[in-house]
Design an enzyme around this catalytic site. Structure first.
Site, PDB file in Angstrom:
ATOM      1  N   ASN A 188      12.124   3.060  11.389  1.00 55.62           N
ATOM      2  CA  ASN A 188      12.669   3.347  10.060  1.00 55.62           C
ATOM      3  C   ASN A 188      12.344   4.813   9.772  1.00 55.62           C
ATOM      4  O   ASN A 188      11.224   5.142   9.420  1.00 55.62           O
ATOM      5  CB  ASN A 188      12.006   2.415   9.028  1.00 55.62           C
ATOM      6  CG  ASN A 188      12.397   2.775   7.611  1.00 55.62           C
ATOM      7  OD1 ASN A 188      13.334   3.547   7.387  1.00 55.62           O
ATOM      8  ND2 ASN A 188      11.687   2.207   6.641  1.00 55.62           N
ATOM      9  N   LYS A 231      13.349   6.625   7.428  1.00 53.22           N
ATOM     10  CA  LYS A 231      13.312   6.964   5.999  1.00 53.22           C
ATOM     11  C   LYS A 231      14.110   8.255   5.778  1.00 53.22           C
ATOM     12  O   LYS A 231      15.110   8.475   6.455  1.00 53.22           O
ATOM     13  CB  LYS A 231      11.865   7.059   5.514  1.00 53.22           C
ATOM     14  CG  LYS A 231      11.077   5.800   5.886  1.00 53.22           C
ATOM     15  CD  LYS A 231       9.737   5.690   5.246  1.00 53.22           C
ATOM     16  CE  LYS A 231       9.074   4.402   5.723  1.00 53.22           C
ATOM     17  NZ  LYS A 231       7.759   4.164   5.102  1.00 53.22           N
ATOM     18  N   HIS A 271      13.412  -3.068   1.415  1.00 53.33           N
ATOM     19  CA  HIS A 271      12.179  -2.343   1.765  1.00 53.33           C
ATOM     20  C   HIS A 271      11.366  -2.111   0.482  1.00 53.33           C
ATOM     21  O   HIS A 271      11.937  -1.888  -0.585  1.00 53.33           O
ATOM     22  CB  HIS A 271      12.539  -1.012   2.425  1.00 53.33           C
ATOM     23  CG  HIS A 271      11.344  -0.333   3.019  1.00 53.33           C
ATOM     24  ND1 HIS A 271      10.456   0.383   2.259  1.00 53.33           N
ATOM     25  CD2 HIS A 271      10.874  -0.296   4.291  1.00 53.33           C
ATOM     26  CE1 HIS A 271       9.489   0.840   3.043  1.00 53.33           C
ATOM     27  NE2 HIS A 271       9.711   0.442   4.277  1.00 53.33           N
ATOM     28  N   GLU A 318       9.845   0.366  -0.600  1.00 50.65           N
ATOM     29  CA  GLU A 318      10.125   1.638  -1.284  1.00 50.65           C
ATOM     30  C   GLU A 318      11.382   1.509  -2.145  1.00 50.65           C
ATOM     31  O   GLU A 318      11.475   2.106  -3.219  1.00 50.65           O
ATOM     32  CB  GLU A 318      10.268   2.772  -0.255  1.00 50.65           C
ATOM     33  CG  GLU A 318       8.906   3.147   0.323  1.00 50.65           C
ATOM     34  CD  GLU A 318       8.947   3.761   1.704  1.00 50.65           C
ATOM     35  OE1 GLU A 318      10.021   4.173   2.180  1.00 50.65           O
ATOM     36  OE2 GLU A 318       7.860   3.818   2.337  1.00 50.65           O
ATOM     37  N   GLU A 338       5.646  -6.565   5.630  1.00 51.13           N
ATOM     38  CA  GLU A 338       5.045  -5.234   5.480  1.00 51.13           C
ATOM     39  C   GLU A 338       4.158  -5.206   4.245  1.00 51.13           C
ATOM     40  O   GLU A 338       4.657  -5.011   3.125  1.00 51.13           O
ATOM     41  CB  GLU A 338       6.141  -4.175   5.313  1.00 51.13           C
ATOM     42  CG  GLU A 338       7.108  -4.095   6.470  1.00 51.13           C
ATOM     43  CD  GLU A 338       7.759  -2.724   6.533  1.00 51.13           C
ATOM     44  OE1 GLU A 338       7.629  -2.079   7.585  1.00 51.13           O
ATOM     45  OE2 GLU A 338       8.378  -2.293   5.547  1.00 51.13           O
ATOM     46  N   GLY A 392       2.437   3.611   5.465  1.00 50.85           N
ATOM     47  CA  GLY A 392       2.235   5.051   5.363  1.00 50.85           C
ATOM     48  C   GLY A 392       0.822   5.451   4.967  1.00 50.85           C
ATOM     49  O   GLY A 392       0.566   6.589   4.615  1.00 50.85           O
ATOM     50  N   SER A 410       1.905   1.123   9.174  1.00 48.14           N
ATOM     51  CA  SER A 410       1.036   1.958  10.017  1.00 48.14           C
ATOM     52  C   SER A 410       0.927   1.463  11.456  1.00 48.14           C
ATOM     53  O   SER A 410      -0.136   1.548  12.070  1.00 48.14           O
ATOM     54  CB  SER A 410      -0.354   2.112   9.384  1.00 48.14           C
ATOM     55  OG  SER A 410      -0.249   2.744   8.123  1.00 48.14           O
TER      56      SER A 410
HETATM   57  P1  PGA Z   1       4.786   3.245   8.378  1.00 49.69           P
HETATM   58  O1  PGA Z   1       6.067   2.660   7.585  1.00 49.69           O
HETATM   59  O2  PGA Z   1       4.901   2.775   9.792  1.00 49.69           O
HETATM   60  O3  PGA Z   1       4.898   4.734   8.245  1.00 49.69           O
HETATM   61  O4  PGA Z   1       3.583   2.685   7.690  1.00 49.69           O
HETATM   62  C1  PGA Z   1       6.513   1.363   7.816  1.00 49.69           C
HETATM   63  C2  PGA Z   1       7.712   1.061   6.963  1.00 49.69           C
HETATM   64  O5  PGA Z   1       7.769   1.532   5.814  1.00 49.69           O
HETATM   65  O6  PGA Z   1       8.645   0.350   7.402  1.00 49.69           O
END
Ligand code: PGA
Length: 251
Positions: free
Chosen positions: A9, A11, A94, A96, A166, A172, A212
């Protein structure tokens, strides 16, 4: 046997040039899709360019789409357009998007129906906040998210959905859930699918971990019996580390 998936992803990262460089770097390296599904989810304006250059075993995904087929929704992207340009996957719900764009459970449910209608494989994201985990409410919270997201979907449809667990506190932040925590919540989600549908559906639905994930922790995560792969943000931006994740899922 559930085929593992590694989905990057990106982003809101990468220009067109950077994205194409990445795709050229991985095209010849990824294993066959019968062993592991390799997916890259990019920003909408470069999806078509990536589809045109995707190697035989790479697939492209969008990071969001609108639930209506067409209409006056300035700035949104439709499922028929994604299908039309050859996109195969779409991330839905997601954290976010739920947090910054007010995406509700109802919208997530409508988007799942719409994605399936247009032959897109939805990657449905669920996961709890740190506060929810610390108050021991993770299972109730995730269970409600799953129930609301899947409302009105039949078992044949649910088999085609990929779920990504998640935990928000692990996205992140560099804080990964332990292998056991991830496996335990994913096993719980699988059990809920079994209760809502049946054991065959429960056994066939793929459930990924996200938060992560990096080359250093993927091997341990993949060893867990209920974890079928990963949805990866930060570590998917670099072709070399992304390939390490794909290789770990393959081995
Ligand atoms: P990350 O993000 O691996 O940077 O923690 C995962 C995600 O948001 O799908």
């Amino acid at each position: 046997m559930r085929i593992p998936i590694i989905a990057g992803n990106w982003k809101m990262h990468k220009t067109r040039d950077e994205a194409l460089q990445f795709i050229y770097a991985i095209n010849m390296e990824v294993p066959k899709r019968e062993y592991v599904e390799t997916v890259v989810c990019a920003q909408a304006p470069i999806l078509r360019d990536l589809v045109k250059r995707q190697g035989e075993n790479v697939r492209i995904g969008a990071q969001n789409m609108h639930q209506e087929t067409e209409g006056a929704y300035t700035g949104e992207v439709s499922a028929p357009l994604l299908e039309n340009i050859g996109v195969d996957y779409v991330i839905i719900g997601h954290s976010e998007r739920r947090q910054y764009f007010n995406e509700t459970d109802e919208a997530v449910n409508a988007k799942l129906h719409q994605a399936l209608r247009f032959n897109l494989v939805p990657i449905l994201c669920v996961g709890e906040s740190l506060e929810t985990r610390e108050s021991d409410a993770t299972e109730n919270y995730v269970s409600a998210q799953i129930e609301k997201a899947l409302m009105g979907l039949g078992k044949e449809q649910v088999k085609d959905i990929v779920i990504a667990y998640e935990p928000i506190w692990a996205i992140g932040t560099g804080k990964t859930a332990t292998n056991e925590q991830a496996n335990e919540t994913i096993a719980f989600i699988r059990k809920r699918i079994g209760e809502i549908y049946d054991s065959e559906t429960m056994e066939s639905v793929r459930i990924l971990y996200g938060g992560s994930v990096k080359p250093e922790n993927i091997v341990g995560l993949m060893k867990e019996p209920h974890i079928d792969g990963a949805l990866v943000g930060g570590a998917s931006l670099n072709a070399k580390s992304f390939m390490q994740l794909v290789d770990a899922a393959f081995n």
